[in-house]
Design an enzyme around this catalytic site. Structure first.
Site, PDB file in Angstrom:
ATOM      1  N   THR A  89      32.278  13.504  -8.346  1.00  0.00           N
ATOM      2  CA  THR A  89      33.839  12.836  -8.809  1.00  0.00           C
ATOM      3  C   THR A  89      34.956  13.764  -9.215  1.00  0.00           C
ATOM      4  OG1 THR A  89      32.306  11.188  -9.772  1.00  0.00           O
ATOM      5  CG2 THR A  89      34.675  10.901 -10.416  1.00  0.00           C
ATOM      6  N   TYR A 121      48.193   8.413  16.578  1.00  0.00           N
ATOM      7  CA  TYR A 121      49.425   8.165  17.460  1.00  0.00           C
ATOM      8  C   TYR A 121      48.967   6.930  18.337  1.00  0.00           C
ATOM      9  CZ  TYR A 121      52.857   9.558  21.096  1.00  0.00           C
ATOM     10  OH  TYR A 121      53.714   9.526  22.072  1.00  0.00           O
ATOM     11  N   ARG A 223      31.392  21.050   9.992  1.00  0.00           N
ATOM     12  CA  ARG A 223      32.219  21.566  10.959  1.00  0.00           C
ATOM     13  C   ARG A 223      32.676  22.803  11.216  1.00  0.00           C
ATOM     14  NH1 ARG A 223      30.516  17.494  14.100  1.00  0.00           N
ATOM     15  NH2 ARG A 223      30.750  15.451  13.227  1.00  0.00           N
TER      16      ARG A 223
END
Length: 301
Positions: A89, A121, A223
């Site tokens: 949190t 987009y 990632r």
């Protein structure tokens, strides 16, 4: 990366305009505001807005009304405690909004992180640019023989050139057909929302992506990892540099406990204890599956 003269002028204007504020400001992040960071061949990442800094994390954890009398070392210790014990949190008190330009196939992988606000987009409303991601030769690899979602050995020579030629030719031909279908020269022209279906997954799209620091750390842990697909990892690594300048204490804790740390199962902990007692432990008597044991050995030998 391709930026038009108008876009460069807009960025220069944004960076030349400033205003006074009473809210917390992170000098490291101020240096990044609006500045495009190049990624891949036509991609970019830039910060549009942000909220909070390291002190916002500790303030939320203490639920105080100000910085109080705590020293920086106290703040660092608290942030590292929060990260070490998976308290989420306080990190959600910091937010950031990115403008990202990326290939569609990277976007489809990225969007699986559903804890963000996204506005992309619209190819229903606007016409996409003739910009495609074409990998550099050092990123052209064959299918991995041990990982169904990974890469193996690099392609070389004629095979690599053949693949690059096919990627360019297919991308250009599909865009030529896209323009031809949209054209109203002597015909009605196909609707943009239909014509776009002919475009390949390596065409570039853009979006605004807003998230909090807790979920951004989760994104980066996955990632920016060495096992992540190169194309999305390239974006994550740029974002890591930005976050490091924004919240250096929190980022340091993240690097130590998430990126540089390792998790152990209960069985893994027991194996470590047995080894420390001098026992020789194999996969057969570890209680682990072959896959678990392989991952365990990769970390612990």
């Amino acid at each position: 990366m391709t930026l038009t003269a108008e876009q460069r002028a807009e960025i220069a204007e944004q960076r030349s305009t400033s205003s006074t504020t009473l809210r917390a400001v992170a000098p490291g992040m101020e240096a990044h505001l609006y500045t495009p960071h190049e990624v891949l061949d036509h991609g970019l990442v830039r910060v549009i807005d942000y909220m909070g800094d390291d002190s916002a994390i500790t303030q939320a954890a203490r639920v105080s009304y100000g910085r109080g009398t705590r020293h920086v070392t106290n703040d660092e210790g608290l942030i590292r405690y929060l990260m070490r014990h998976w308290h989420s949190t306080p990190f959600e008190m910091c937010e950031v909004k990115f403008h990202v330009k990326l290939p569609v196939f990277v976007a489809r992988q990225w969007i699986r992180h559903r804890t963000a606000n996204v506005n992309e987009y619209s190819a229903r409303y606007s016409i996409l640019e003739r910009e495609f991601y074409i990998p550099d030769p050092e990123h052209l690899a064959a299918q991995s023989t041990v990982n169904n979602q990974g890469r193996g050995e690099l392609l070389e020579g004629e095979e690599a050139q053949r693949v690059l030629d096919l990627l360019r030719e297919d991308a250009m031909r599909s865009y030529d057909h896209y323009e031809a279908m949209l054209s109203q020269d002597g015909q009605k022209g196909l609707a943009r929302e239909l014509a776009r279906m002919n475009l390949p997954a390596n065409i570039y799209t853009q979006w605004y992506w807003k998230t909090d620091l807790h979920n951004l750390f989760h994104f980066l842990r996955l990632r920016a990892d060495a096992h992540a697909q190169y194309e999305i990892r390239a974006y994550a690594e740029v974002m890591c540099g930005i976050v490091k300048d924004w919240v250096p204490i929190a980022y340091g804790a993240f690097r130590d406990y998430r990126m540089g740390g390792a998790n152990l199962s209960a069985k893994g902990v027991e194996v470590i204890k047995r080894r420390l007692r001098g026992e020789t432990v194999t996969q057969d008597d570890s209680g682990m599956s072959a896959g678990e044991w392989r991952e365990f050995e990769a970390l612990w030998g």
